[in-house]
Structure formats: structure tokens, C-alpha cells
Design a protein around this motif. Structure first.
Motif, short mmCIF file in Angstrom:
data_model
loop_
_atom_site.label_atom_id
_atom_site.label_comp_id
_atom_site.label_asym_id
_atom_site.label_seq_id
_atom_site.Cartn_x
_atom_site.Cartn_y
_atom_site.Cartn_z
N ALA A 35 103.26 -35.54 -44.99
CA ALA A 35 103.25 -35.89 -43.57
C ALA A 35 103.57 -34.65 -42.72
O ALA A 35 102.92 -34.41 -41.70
N VAL A 36 104.53 -33.85 -43.16
CA VAL A 36 104.88 -32.61 -42.45
C VAL A 36 103.69 -31.66 -42.46
O VAL A 36 103.38 -31.02 -41.45
N ASN A 37 103.00 -31.57 -43.58
CA ASN A 37 101.81 -30.72 -43.68
C ASN A 37 100.74 -31.19 -42.68
O ASN A 37 100.11 -30.37 -42.01
N MET A 38 100.54 -32.49 -42.56
CA MET A 38 99.56 -33.03 -41.61
C MET A 38 99.98 -32.73 -40.17
O MET A 38 99.12 -32.45 -39.32
N MET A 39 101.28 -32.77 -39.88
CA MET A 39 101.75 -32.41 -38.54
C MET A 39 101.44 -30.94 -38.25
O MET A 39 101.05 -30.59 -37.13
N GLY A 40 101.60 -30.10 -39.25
CA GLY A 40 101.27 -28.69 -39.09
C GLY A 40 99.79 -28.48 -38.82
O GLY A 40 99.41 -27.67 -37.96
N ILE A 41 98.96 -29.22 -39.55
CA ILE A 41 97.50 -29.14 -39.32
C ILE A 41 97.17 -29.59 -37.90
O ILE A 41 96.39 -28.94 -37.20
N ALA A 42 97.79 -30.68 -37.47
CA ALA A 42 97.53 -31.19 -36.12
C ALA A 42 97.90 -30.16 -35.06
O ALA A 42 97.12 -29.89 -34.13
N ALA A 43 99.07 -29.54 -35.20
CA ALA A 43 99.51 -28.52 -34.24
C ALA A 43 98.56 -27.33 -34.26
O ALA A 43 98.24 -26.75 -33.21
N TRP A 44 98.11 -26.95 -35.44
CA TRP A 44 97.19 -25.82 -35.59
C TRP A 44 95.87 -26.12 -34.86
O TRP A 44 95.31 -25.26 -34.18
N CYS A 45 95.40 -27.35 -34.98
CA CYS A 45 94.14 -27.75 -34.34
C CYS A 45 94.26 -27.84 -32.82
O CYS A 45 93.25 -27.82 -32.12
N LEU A 46 95.47 -27.94 -32.30
CA LEU A 46 95.69 -28.09 -30.87
C LEU A 46 95.99 -26.77 -30.15
O LEU A 46 96.38 -26.77 -28.99
N GLN A 47 95.79 -25.65 -30.81
CA GLN A 47 96.07 -24.36 -30.20
C GLN A 47 95.25 -24.18 -28.93
O GLN A 47 94.07 -24.51 -28.88
N MET A 67 94.69 -24.29 -49.49
CA MET A 67 95.19 -23.28 -48.54
C MET A 67 96.45 -23.81 -47.89
O MET A 67 96.73 -25.01 -47.95
N ASP A 68 97.19 -22.92 -47.23
CA ASP A 68 98.38 -23.31 -46.49
C ASP A 68 98.10 -23.33 -44.99
O ASP A 68 97.19 -22.65 -44.52
N VAL A 69 98.91 -24.09 -44.28
CA VAL A 69 98.83 -24.13 -42.83
C VAL A 69 99.23 -22.77 -42.29
O VAL A 69 100.15 -22.12 -42.81
N GLU A 70 98.56 -22.33 -41.25
CA GLU A 70 98.90 -21.08 -40.56
C GLU A 70 100.38 -21.11 -40.17
O GLU A 70 100.88 -22.14 -39.70
N VAL A 71 101.08 -20.02 -40.38
CA VAL A 71 102.51 -20.00 -40.08
C VAL A 71 102.82 -19.57 -38.65
O VAL A 71 103.88 -19.88 -38.13
N ASP A 72 101.90 -18.90 -37.99
CA ASP A 72 102.12 -18.41 -36.64
C ASP A 72 101.50 -19.37 -35.63
O ASP A 72 100.54 -19.03 -34.93
N ILE A 73 102.05 -20.56 -35.54
CA ILE A 73 101.51 -21.59 -34.64
C ILE A 73 102.27 -21.58 -33.33
O ILE A 73 103.51 -21.54 -33.31
N ASP A 74 101.54 -21.63 -32.23
CA ASP A 74 102.14 -21.73 -30.90
C ASP A 74 102.27 -23.22 -30.57
O ASP A 74 101.26 -23.92 -30.46
N TYR A 75 103.50 -23.69 -30.45
CA TYR A 75 103.73 -25.11 -30.19
C TYR A 75 103.71 -25.45 -28.70
O TYR A 75 104.04 -26.56 -28.31
#
Length: 91
Positions: A35-47, A67-75
Motif C-alpha cells: 500500500a505504501v508503494n502504491m502511495m509512492g507511485i501515486a505521488a510520483w504520477c502527480l508531479q 523497479m523502485d519508486v523514484e526517491v526524489d518526489i516533490d510532494y
């Protein structure tokens, strides 16, 4: 009171997204890291910067664990003011 976006943003910056996974759902607790991984994907898609968003094939690879979620996400993807409150009451 705090809005869900502000809570998400704060928990993401604190690396505590697991805290907002439903604690009353046994299934969600069992699959909390997914679920946390999916939240990361969602935030990544909303850049805001479209060049920083993942392609659909990348989203699929991340959801499959290749692959891993990008770590440098702007929230800051929404233009909402968030108070630095420790309150966890949702609006």
C-alpha cells in the motif's frame, strides 16, 4: 484539523506512510508495504513537472516489483496550504 493531503505529505516527508494504512483492516495491515508503494507511485504520477512523471511502462514495472519508486518526489503537487500541526484529526 488536518486534510488528508497534508497528512500524506507530512508522513511521506517523515518516511512514515505506513502510519496512514488502515489499521482496522487485517488485509491492509498484511499488505501495508505494498500500500505504501502504491502511495509512492501515486505521488510520483502527480508531479507538477510532467518530465518527472513516470511512463505507464515504468508504473507497471514498479507495481510488479521490477523497479523502485523514484526517491526524489516533490510532494507539493497540490496548491494547498498545510499547517505544521501535529493534529491527526482529518477534515
Amino acid at each position: 484539523m488536518i486534510c488528508i493531503y497534508c497528512l500524506f505529505k507530512r508522513k511521506a516527508k517523515e518516511d512514515q506512510l505506513l502510519d496512514i494504512v488502515d489499521k482496522c483492516s487485517e488485509d491492509m495491515q498484511l499488505h501495508g508495504l505494498e500500500a505504501v508503494n502504491m502511495m509512492g507511485i501515486a505521488a510520483w504520477c502527480l508531479q507538477v513537472d510532467s518530465a518527472k512523471r513516470p511512463s505507464l511502462s515504468t508504473v507497471v514495472k514498479v507495481s510488479e516489483g521490477v523497479m523502485d519508486v523514484e526517491v526524489d518526489i516533490d510532494y507539493n503537487f497540490l496548491d494547498l496550504p498545510c499547517a505544521d500541526s501535529s493534529s491527526s484529526t482529518l477534515v
